[in-house]
Design a protein around this motif. Structure first.
Motif, PDB file in Angstrom:
ATOM      1  N   VAL A  17     -44.136  57.644 -32.021  1.00 48.05           N
ATOM      2  CA  VAL A  17     -43.562  57.049 -30.812  1.00 48.05           C
ATOM      3  C   VAL A  17     -42.202  56.434 -31.126  1.00 48.05           C
ATOM      4  CG1 VAL A  17     -43.947  55.406 -28.938  1.00 48.05           C
ATOM      5  CG2 VAL A  17     -45.880  56.601 -29.949  1.00 48.05           C
ATOM      6  N   VAL A  18     -42.060  55.870 -32.330  1.00 43.46           N
ATOM      7  CA  VAL A  18     -40.766  55.315 -32.744  1.00 43.46           C
ATOM      8  C   VAL A  18     -39.717  56.421 -32.800  1.00 43.46           C
ATOM      9  CG1 VAL A  18     -39.528  54.060 -34.554  1.00 43.46           C
ATOM     10  CG2 VAL A  18     -41.912  53.494 -34.060  1.00 43.46           C
ATOM     11  N   VAL A  19     -40.117  57.588 -33.326  1.00 40.29           N
ATOM     12  CA  VAL A  19     -39.201  58.736 -33.374  1.00 40.29           C
ATOM     13  C   VAL A  19     -38.720  59.081 -31.975  1.00 40.29           C
ATOM     14  CG1 VAL A  19     -39.059  61.217 -33.841  1.00 40.29           C
ATOM     15  CG2 VAL A  19     -40.134  59.705 -35.502  1.00 40.29           C
ATOM     16  N   ARG A  20     -39.644  59.111 -31.045  1.00 42.77           N
ATOM     17  CA  ARG A  20     -39.303  59.438 -29.655  1.00 42.77           C
ATOM     18  C   ARG A  20     -38.296  58.442 -29.088  1.00 42.77           C
ATOM     19  NH1 ARG A  20     -40.323  63.677 -25.857  1.00 42.77           N
ATOM     20  NH2 ARG A  20     -40.362  62.784 -23.779  1.00 42.77           N
ATOM     21  N   LYS A  21     -38.528  57.152 -29.298  1.00 42.92           N
ATOM     22  CA  LYS A  21     -37.645  56.123 -28.746  1.00 42.92           C
ATOM     23  C   LYS A  21     -36.296  56.108 -29.468  1.00 42.92           C
ATOM     24  CE  LYS A  21     -41.006  53.159 -26.570  1.00 42.92           C
ATOM     25  NZ  LYS A  21     -41.227  51.804 -26.064  1.00 42.92           N
ATOM     26  N   LEU A  22     -36.299  56.357 -30.774  1.00 43.06           N
ATOM     27  CA  LEU A  22     -35.028  56.433 -31.496  1.00 43.06           C
ATOM     28  C   LEU A  22     -34.187  57.598 -30.981  1.00 43.06           C
ATOM     29  CD1 LEU A  22     -35.951  55.710 -35.240  1.00 43.06           C
ATOM     30  CD2 LEU A  22     -34.301  54.450 -33.852  1.00 43.06           C
ATOM     31  N   GLY A  23     -34.829  58.741 -30.730  1.00 43.79           N
ATOM     32  CA  GLY A  23     -34.101  59.900 -30.210  1.00 43.79           C
ATOM     33  C   GLY A  23     -33.484  59.620 -28.857  1.00 43.79           C
ATOM     34  N   SER A  24     -34.272  59.010 -27.967  1.00 45.22           N
ATOM     35  CA  SER A  24     -33.749  58.684 -26.632  1.00 45.22           C
ATOM     36  C   SER A  24     -32.612  57.678 -26.721  1.00 45.22           C
ATOM     37  CB  SER A  24     -34.881  58.118 -25.762  1.00 45.22           C
ATOM     38  OG  SER A  24     -35.917  59.052 -25.604  1.00 45.22           O
ATOM     39  N   GLY A  25     -32.784  56.684 -27.604  1.00 48.83           N
ATOM     40  CA  GLY A  25     -31.737  55.675 -27.767  1.00 48.83           C
ATOM     41  C   GLY A  25     -30.466  56.251 -28.354  1.00 48.83           C
ATOM     42  N   LEU A  26     -30.615  57.207 -29.282  1.00 48.78           N
ATOM     43  CA  LEU A  26     -29.440  57.841 -29.887  1.00 48.78           C
ATOM     44  C   LEU A  26     -28.647  58.611 -28.848  1.00 48.78           C
ATOM     45  CD1 LEU A  26     -27.732  58.693 -32.322  1.00 48.78           C
ATOM     46  CD2 LEU A  26     -29.376  60.546 -32.722  1.00 48.78           C
ATOM     47  N   ILE A  27     -29.337  59.367 -28.003  1.00 50.46           N
ATOM     48  CA  ILE A  27     -28.650  60.120 -26.943  1.00 50.46           C
ATOM     49  C   ILE A  27     -27.897  59.166 -26.016  1.00 50.46           C
ATOM     50  CG2 ILE A  27     -28.994  61.587 -24.929  1.00 50.46           C
ATOM     51  CD1 ILE A  27     -31.442  62.749 -26.402  1.00 50.46           C
ATOM     52  N   GLN A  28     -28.561  58.082 -25.633  1.00 50.42           N
ATOM     53  CA  GLN A  28     -27.930  57.109 -24.737  1.00 50.42           C
ATOM     54  C   GLN A  28     -26.691  56.496 -25.394  1.00 50.42           C
ATOM     55  OE1 GLN A  28     -30.576  54.042 -23.365  1.00 50.42           O
ATOM     56  NE2 GLN A  28     -28.971  52.891 -22.321  1.00 50.42           N
ATOM     57  N   LYS A  29     -26.806  56.157 -26.692  1.00 49.39           N
ATOM     58  CA  LYS A  29     -25.663  55.551 -27.388  1.00 49.39           C
ATOM     59  C   LYS A  29     -24.480  56.514 -27.445  1.00 49.39           C
ATOM     60  CE  LYS A  29     -25.995  53.224 -31.401  1.00 49.39           C
ATOM     61  NZ  LYS A  29     -26.068  52.985 -32.873  1.00 49.39           N
ATOM     62  N   ILE A  30     -24.732  57.774 -27.797  1.00 44.73           N
ATOM     63  CA  ILE A  30     -23.645  58.753 -27.894  1.00 44.73           C
ATOM     64  C   ILE A  30     -22.987  58.955 -26.528  1.00 44.73           C
ATOM     65  CG2 ILE A  30     -23.120  61.187 -28.326  1.00 44.73           C
ATOM     66  CD1 ILE A  30     -25.165  61.143 -30.568  1.00 44.73           C
ATOM     67  N   ASN A  31     -23.799  59.044 -25.476  1.00 43.02           N
ATOM     68  CA  ASN A  31     -23.241  59.213 -24.129  1.00 43.02           C
ATOM     69  C   ASN A  31     -22.393  58.011 -23.712  1.00 43.02           C
ATOM     70  OD1 ASN A  31     -24.420  61.717 -23.806  1.00 43.02           O
ATOM     71  ND2 ASN A  31     -26.237  60.931 -22.764  1.00 43.02           N
ATOM     72  N   GLU A  32     -22.891  56.804 -24.004  1.00 38.74           N
ATOM     73  CA  GLU A  32     -22.134  55.599 -23.662  1.00 38.74           C
ATOM     74  C   GLU A  32     -20.837  55.527 -24.467  1.00 38.74           C
ATOM     75  OE1 GLU A  32     -24.835  52.419 -24.331  1.00 38.74           O
ATOM     76  OE2 GLU A  32     -25.909  52.681 -22.425  1.00 38.74           O
ATOM     77  N   ASN A  33     -20.913  55.883 -25.753  1.00 37.52           N
ATOM     78  CA  ASN A  33     -19.699  55.884 -26.577  1.00 37.52           C
ATOM     79  C   ASN A  33     -18.679  56.883 -26.045  1.00 37.52           C
ATOM     80  OD1 ASN A  33     -20.759  53.941 -28.240  1.00 37.52           O
ATOM     81  ND2 ASN A  33     -21.274  55.330 -29.906  1.00 37.52           N
ATOM     82  N   ASN A  34     -19.156  58.075 -25.685  1.00 32.14           N
ATOM     83  CA  ASN A  34     -18.247  59.088 -25.156  1.00 32.14           C
ATOM     84  C   ASN A  34     -17.591  58.620 -23.861  1.00 32.14           C
ATOM     85  OD1 ASN A  34     -18.780  60.815 -27.260  1.00 32.14           O
ATOM     86  ND2 ASN A  34     -20.271  62.048 -26.136  1.00 32.14           N
ATOM     87  N   ALA A  35     -18.366  57.964 -23.010  1.00 30.99           N
ATOM     88  CA  ALA A  35     -17.807  57.452 -21.755  1.00 30.99           C
ATOM     89  C   ALA A  35     -16.739  56.401 -22.034  1.00 30.99           C
ATOM     90  CB  ALA A  35     -18.920  56.861 -20.891  1.00 30.99           C
ATOM     91  N   SER A  36     -17.006  55.524 -22.995  1.00 31.86           N
ATOM     92  CA  SER A  36     -16.026  54.487 -23.356  1.00 31.86           C
ATOM     93  C   SER A  36     -14.763  55.111 -23.938  1.00 31.86           C
ATOM     94  CB  SER A  36     -16.644  53.518 -24.370  1.00 31.86           C
ATOM     95  OG  SER A  36     -17.759  52.850 -23.816  1.00 31.86           O
ATOM     96  N   ILE A  37     -14.950  56.122 -24.797  1.00 29.85           N
ATOM     97  CA  ILE A  37     -13.791  56.799 -25.405  1.00 29.85           C
ATOM     98  C   ILE A  37     -12.925  57.441 -24.326  1.00 29.85           C
ATOM     99  CG2 ILE A  37     -13.134  58.778 -26.848  1.00 29.85           C
ATOM    100  CD1 ILE A  37     -15.667  58.094 -28.555  1.00 29.85           C
ATOM    101  N   ILE A  38     -13.558  58.094 -23.368  1.00 28.16           N
ATOM    102  CA  ILE A  38     -12.805  58.749 -22.296  1.00 28.16           C
ATOM    103  C   ILE A  38     -12.064  57.716 -21.445  1.00 28.16           C
ATOM    104  CG2 ILE A  38     -13.052  60.080 -20.162  1.00 28.16           C
ATOM    105  CD1 ILE A  38     -15.374  61.566 -21.542  1.00 28.16           C
ATOM    106  N   CYS A  39     -12.729  56.618 -21.122  1.00 31.44           N
ATOM    107  CA  CYS A  39     -12.097  55.594 -20.283  1.00 31.44           C
ATOM    108  C   CYS A  39     -10.900  54.956 -20.983  1.00 31.44           C
ATOM    109  CB  CYS A  39     -13.117  54.516 -19.912  1.00 31.44           C
ATOM    110  SG  CYS A  39     -14.369  55.066 -18.737  1.00 31.44           S
ATOM    111  N   VAL A  40     -11.091  54.522 -22.217  1.00 25.68           N
ATOM    112  CA  VAL A  40     -10.009  53.835 -22.945  1.00 25.68           C
ATOM    113  C   VAL A  40      -8.846  54.777 -23.202  1.00 25.68           C
ATOM    114  CG1 VAL A  40      -9.396  52.668 -25.095  1.00 25.68           C
ATOM    115  CG2 VAL A  40     -11.593  52.175 -23.995  1.00 25.68           C
ATOM    116  N   ASN A  41      -9.150  55.997 -23.689  1.00 21.24           N
ATOM    117  CA  ASN A  41      -8.069  56.936 -23.976  1.00 21.24           C
ATOM    118  C   ASN A  41      -7.348  57.371 -22.700  1.00 21.24           C
ATOM    119  OD1 ASN A  41      -8.064  57.128 -26.799  1.00 21.24           O
ATOM    120  ND2 ASN A  41      -9.820  58.503 -26.792  1.00 21.24           N
ATOM    121  N   SER A  42      -8.087  57.464 -21.612  1.00 24.56           N
ATOM    122  CA  SER A  42      -7.429  57.808 -20.341  1.00 24.56           C
ATOM    123  C   SER A  42      -6.459  56.707 -19.934  1.00 24.56           C
ATOM    124  CB  SER A  42      -8.482  58.007 -19.240  1.00 24.56           C
ATOM    125  OG  SER A  42      -9.316  59.097 -19.534  1.00 24.56           O
TER     126      SER A  42
END
Length: 701
Positions: free
Chosen positions: A633-658
């Motif tokens: 179950v920890v693996v499952r939650k870590l995977g979901s959290g990793l996807i969320q973190k990468i998506n949030e980071n990408n959104a921040s990168i796009i906003c700041v660089n824009s």
């Protein structure tokens, strides 16, 4: 090989060799050749300092003879390609932190160089990037991150912004190095790992028994395998009797009786007895090697998908070039145009994503979860079907007492006490379960019987008060001892068959005193874990096992599984997983044995549980090294959290660089300031990526 004695003690000697003349692989070959010599009890090699540590039997070898063994290894052996290819490559240890340290040392060291030399080095860094961009164009991808990287570096150099160019080049190189190391997760030499304990075998040659290397075994050879030894090749038993633990190959939890004409498999363990095996298949033709071939085939079919951040970066690249062109078209201002080129999205995305992955992998390790790549955490988050092996995964693969049936006037305590009294003399899996159960119940069994005789693969015979007492298999009690099979016995057998238990029979004075049922129970936390997985989004939890229908049904019901498949071969597991994947499902496979390895490799995510075989651990994408199934179950939650973190980071990168791009377009910042802010934002996103995925320690059970 020339060596020098470093120090010597009775039975122990350390020697040094010349690192300049003996390569690491030659040292490993030397270790292999010396290890098989009579009298050598152990030999280890340190290829970093160039030394061998040898432990030997002083009655068989002297120090002088050991030196002679090394001297006999001339170029004829050490430069023989066939011998060198038979030993493993020396593993190269790579460190992510080393990449960071090395990158920044080189970056600041370059600043101390003369300007012309720094310019030459920058051009040297630029040329491969230009070539990569041209190659992508030739492949049909005109606007790529490679072209953007090359354009940014070229523009910086062309306008004299060497510091900016150097910073961009350093960050890009560091991201590529991190990515390269992440991809280098190796599955190792599976066959060598599997049969590490069987580098030598005993072969019958006429009237003689001699030792030969494992790779010298051929079909038709007659081998002798003794208790607690691995069976080195597939074959047929020609003589002898024994109990073979083949759980890793077939999934059967309990040792299987082998007699003449029985089939045995390479890599299984002879738990007790002695077998003379006529080799049918060896080397690449064994069942174990067939499993390894399936792993290799399945592994080759696993495409390395680009990380989500890279795909986003690729899609944005054309717009970045379009924005640069529009800026120049409308403003005719080269400074503003360069400012837009100095700010790109790919640099931060390429760095932040692998750092997020590494952070999640480190976090997983804190929970006792070994992850071989970030994509497996991501796949675990998307999976909707979990497939479980039974033996060793949902169960402990360790027999325990299920029930004691007392017959003919005997009590349960008497049956268990006498069985334990006899079984403790010749421990085997079923016997250990009986002895342990008696200890747990506090049943003391004084040695009042006569001498104990062990009959291999049958049982134990003794006497008490002048009367025979026997404990063992049905064949031993009913066929050999001629004790009649009653209707009550048949009923107990039927009950045991339904529950998947194995039976031991106890007879005293020609009467059946009792029957002891021993089983492989489900892990106590399995049911709650299945519920947690359902709550986490897994739609189906399915068990596939090589065990019997009744044993599989019992475990499936106790664990609360949705489905089960019994009497499955390794290839059946693979076919089932491939069928689910073809239907559009994402599959997690959990197992621990050699027989699970092909399925672990075929699944979207293969997970090996703690206590797994070496081959399963090497094949799996994720290994639960602590806490067993709880960590799934920890693996499952870590995977979901990793996807969320990468998506949030990408959104921040796009906003700041824009925002930086807009500032550059309107002339609010210069190209140099744009580059500094862009690089600073990249570092900040990397720091954000290093934060834990799970804010609080997870407690599920």
């Amino acid at each position: 090989m020339k060596i020098k004695i470093h120090h010597s003690l009775p039975g122990r000697i350390r020697v040094r060799y010349d690192l300049d003349t003996v390569f690491p692989r030659q040292a490993l070959l030397t270790q292999t050749l010396i290890a098989v010599q009579d009298g050598i009890t152990d030999i280890s090699v340190n290829t970093t300092v160039g030394s061998f540590l040898i432990l030997y039997d002083e009655e068989k070898l002297s120090e002088k003879q050991i030196v002679s063994l090394f001297l006999a290894l001339t170029e004829k052996y050490l430069e023989d390609d066939s011998l060198l290819n038979a030993v493993a490559e020396v593993p190269v240890m790579e460190s992510i932190f080393g990449v960071f340290i090395q990158t920044f040392i080189i970056y600041f060291a370059k600043k101390l160089l003369p300007l012309p030399l720094r310019t030459i080095l920058l051009v040297k860094d630029l040329v491969p990037r230009v070539c990569s961009a041209l190659q992508r164009i030739s492949e049909g991808t005109v606007f790529s991150t490679e072209l953007l990287d090359a354009a940014a570096l070229t523009a910086a150099l062309a306008t004299g912004n060497r510091d900016t160019a150097s910073s961009i080049s350093t960050l890009l190189s560091m991201g590529e190095d991190i990515e390269l190391i992440t991809r280098r997760q190796s599955y190792g030499n599976l066959s060598r790992t599997l049969l590490a304990g069987s580098d030598e075998v005993r072969i019958i040659d006429g009237d003689e028994e001699r030792t030969v290397p494992l790779n010298a075994v051929r079909p038709g050879d007659l081998l002798v395998v003794r208790q607690n030894s691995l069976i080195p090749a597939d074959g047929t038993v020609e003589k002898g009797e024994g109990l073979v633990n083949q759980a890793g190959i077939t999934g059967e939890p309990l040792p299987v009786e082998k007699q003449p004409l029985s089939t045995v498999f390479a890599g299984t363990l002879l738990a007790e007895g002695e077998l003379y095996v006529r080799v049918v298949s060896s080397g690449k033709n064994t069942k174990v090697q067939n499993i390894i071939d399936m792993i290799d085939s399945s592994q080759n079919l696993k495409a390395s998908a680009q990380k989500r951040s890279e795909m986003v970066a690729e899609k944005i690249v054309p717009f970045n070039f379009l924005l640069t062109a529009l800026t120049y078209f409308f403003t005719r201002n080269i400074t503003r145009t360069l400012s837009t080129l100095m700010v790109d999205y790919s640099c931060a995305m390429k760095l932040a994503a692998p750092i997020s992955v590494l952070s999640a992998m480190k976090e997983a390790a804190d929970y006792g979860i070994s992850v071989k790549g970030g994509k497996y955490l991501e796949e675990a988050a998307f999976a909707d079907i979990a497939v479980f092996d039974k033996t060793g995964t949902l169960t402990f693969a360790e027999p325990v007492l299920s029930e004691v049936y007392a017959l003919n006037g005997f009590s349960k305590d008497e049956v268990l006490k006498w069985a334990a009294c006899l079984e403790e003399h010749y421990p085997h899996p079923l016997g250990r379960a009986v002895v342990k159960a008696a200890e747990n119940l506090g049943l003391k069994h004084p040695e009042e019987h006569t001498k104990v005789d062990y009959i291999v693969a049958h049982g134990i015979a003794s006497s008490y008060g002048g009367k025979k007492i026997r404990v063992g298999s049905a064949h031993f009690i009913f066929d050999d001892e001629k004790i009649p099979v009653t209707e009550e016995v048949k009923k107990i057998r039927s009950t045991a068959s339904d529950s998947g238990d194995s039976l031991l029979y106890l007879a005293y004075d020609g009467k059946l005193a009792g029957i002891i049922a021993v089983g492989d129970p489900v892990r106590p936390q399995a049911g709650q874990i299945i519920q947690e997985l359902h709550s986490a989004g897994i739609s189906k939890c399915i068990m596939i096992t090589g065990d019997t229908e009744n044993a599989a049904k019992k475990i499936a019901e106790e664990a609360g599984l949705d489905e089960y498949i019994a009497q499955a071969l390794p290839e059946d597991k693979v076919r089932f997983i491939e069928k689910q994947k073809s239907a559009g499902h994402k599959v997690i496979m959990l197992g621990d044995g050699i027989n699970d390895a092909p399925a672990l490799s075929a699944a979207d995510v293969g997970v090996a549980v703690d206590g797994c075989s070496s081959i399963a651990g090497d094949t799996a994408d994720i290994e639960l090294t602590k806490n067993g199934l709880e960590n799934l179950v920890v693996v499952r939650k870590l995977g979901s959290g990793l996807i969320q973190k990468i998506n949030e980071n990408n959104a921040s990168i796009i906003c700041v660089n824009s925002a930086l791009l807009l500032c550059g377009i309107f002339g609010l910042i210069s190209p140099q300031v744009a580059a500094v802010l862009h690089n600073s934002m990249t570092v900040a996103m990397c720091m954000q990526a290093m934060k834990p995925v799970l804010e609080e320690k997870q407690e599920f059970l």
